[in-house]
Design a protein around this motif. Structure first.
Motif, short mmCIF file in Angstrom:
data_model
loop_
_atom_site.label_atom_id
_atom_site.label_comp_id
_atom_site.label_asym_id
_atom_site.label_seq_id
_atom_site.Cartn_x
_atom_site.Cartn_y
_atom_site.Cartn_z
N SER A 93 -0.32 57.02 -29.90
CA SER A 93 -1.70 57.36 -30.20
C SER A 93 -2.20 56.30 -31.19
O SER A 93 -1.47 55.95 -32.14
N SER A 96 -2.05 57.52 -34.61
CA SER A 96 -0.70 57.54 -35.21
C SER A 96 -0.29 56.14 -35.64
O SER A 96 0.32 55.96 -36.71
N GLN A 119 0.44 59.59 -25.95
CA GLN A 119 0.26 60.90 -26.62
C GLN A 119 -1.09 60.94 -27.32
O GLN A 119 -1.19 61.22 -28.52
N ARG A 121 -4.40 62.06 -28.80
CA ARG A 121 -4.68 63.37 -29.42
C ARG A 121 -6.18 63.65 -29.42
O ARG A 121 -6.98 62.79 -29.76
N GLY A 125 -5.60 70.15 -31.53
CA GLY A 125 -4.30 70.07 -30.88
C GLY A 125 -4.36 69.76 -29.39
O GLY A 125 -3.33 69.83 -28.71
N ARG A 126 -5.55 69.42 -28.88
CA ARG A 126 -5.63 69.12 -27.45
C ARG A 126 -5.11 67.72 -27.14
O ARG A 126 -5.00 66.87 -28.02
N VAL A 127 -4.82 67.49 -25.86
CA VAL A 127 -4.37 66.17 -25.42
C VAL A 127 -5.61 65.37 -25.03
O VAL A 127 -6.54 65.92 -24.46
N TRP A 128 -5.61 64.08 -25.36
CA TRP A 128 -6.71 63.22 -24.90
C TRP A 128 -6.20 62.38 -23.75
O TRP A 128 -5.30 61.54 -23.91
#
Ligand code: BTN
Length: 334
Positions: A93, A96, A119, A121, A125-128
């Protein structure tokens, strides 16, 4: 070698449709003409189409579609922007990576940009969804050293400035859907995720992440995501160059951040809100505590809270959370 390539790209870009002489490039760079030719061959391997015509020189006829750090740097140099650019082909990410660079004491402002996230974000807490074609995934890291309340409108401010800049540059009518989505023609074209670390009462660092669909092939996306998404290219008359868009985005965010640091520009924020607010006077559903309410969006408070006229009571200010339009497609990137 990177600096040599960036110099060549700047010369090609600033000469537009004209040819740039190989001799001239060789002289400027202090290398031989064969050396210039070798660098151009390398660039061709990176999907730059560079025409070569005897006695005239070289001309750039097509840029790579994917994110290219040297090209973005060339655009940024031409715009006088001197950020620290970290361009990576794939990351977990970008937020990150930015976080790790901050922990490593890297100089700010810095930008992490990538073609693909494994990953990515989203909010809550959803996934992008972050496939490797046609998207820009970028995170900006800053050390503002300001009390957090002073930064409470930063995401909205940056989102509005992005809308303004993409409108000015490409004529695209983006809007902000409070608090952190960018919409184009009723569909989501970008999402923003701001993360901050606070020390005592000062913001130690702040990461602003943005995922922007430039020319993504939505037919390859999961149906549920594609159904509510759009791309800049879908609404543009001109063929967009991903790396140019990336440079415009970077320049816009960094300049807007610097201005915000000096002053939150409340009046300008409220004016931009008038211009680029997707929810204006629309009927929405919102949550307060565990209850769901209906209301109409009537404005924005100076601290960035959304002003809503509920069906059953006085105007209320929503400071955080999500709202959904009563009459529209659902708009999440799950
Ligand atoms: C949302 O709408 O939920 C926010 C999405 C933010 C996505 C961007 S893509 C670049 C940066 N890196 C991440 O992992 N997330 C943000």
């Amino acid at each position: 070698m990177a600096q040599t390539d960036i110099h060549i790209l700047k010369a090609l870009l600033s000469n537009g449709p004209e040819f740039v002489s190989g001799n001239q490039l060789a002289q400027q760079l202090g290398i031989s003409r064969v050396g210039v030719w070798a660098r151009l061959e390398k660039l061709r391997d990176e999907q730059f189409d560079i025409e070569a015509v005897r006695h005239r020189g070289y001309r750039l006829s097509k840029e790579p579609d994917h994110i290219n750090g040297r090209l973005i740097q060339a655009y940024l140099d031409l715009q006088g922007n001197s950020t620290h650019l970290h361009c990576l082909s794939e990351v977990d990410s970008t937020n990150s990576v930015a976080e790790r660079l901050l922990a490593n004491n890297e100089e700010t402002p810095l930008v992490v940009i990538s073609n693909r996230q494994t990953q990515g974000r989203g909010r809550m807490g959803r996934v992008w969804h972050s496939p490797d074609k046609g998207g820009i995934y970028a995170s900006f890291a800053f050390r503002p050293r300001l009390p957090y309340p002073r930064l409470q409108t930063i995401t909205l401010w940056l989102g509005l400035q992005i809308c303004h800049s993409l409108h000015q540059t490409y004529g695209l009518a983006l809007k902000v859907k409070w608090p952190n989505d960018l919409f184009l023609d009723g569909r989501k074209v970008a999402g923003m995720l701001t993360e901050a670390r606070i020390d005592a009462d000062l913001t130690r660092d702040l990461i602003f992440g943005v995922g922007l669909n430039v020319c993504s092939d939505l037919s390859q996306w999961p149906d549920a995501v594609a159904a509510v998404a759009t791309t800049l290219q879908t609404h543009s008359q001109e063929a967009l160059r991903t790396n140019h868009v990336a440079a415009v985005l970077i320049n816009t965010v960094e300049k807007a951040y610097q201005r915000y640091l000096e002053d939150p520009h409340t009046e300008e924020l409220l004016n931009l809100w008038q211009q680029y607010n997707y929810l204006d006077q629309r009927a929405i559903t919102f949550e307060r505590g565990r209850e769901t309410h209906q209301g109409k969006v009537v404005g924005l408070r100076e601290d960035g809270a959304l002003l809503i006229q509920p069906e059953d009571g006085p105007i209320t200010a929503l400071q955080s959370g999500e709202v959904s339009l009563n009459s529209a497609r659902q708009v999440e990137n799950p």
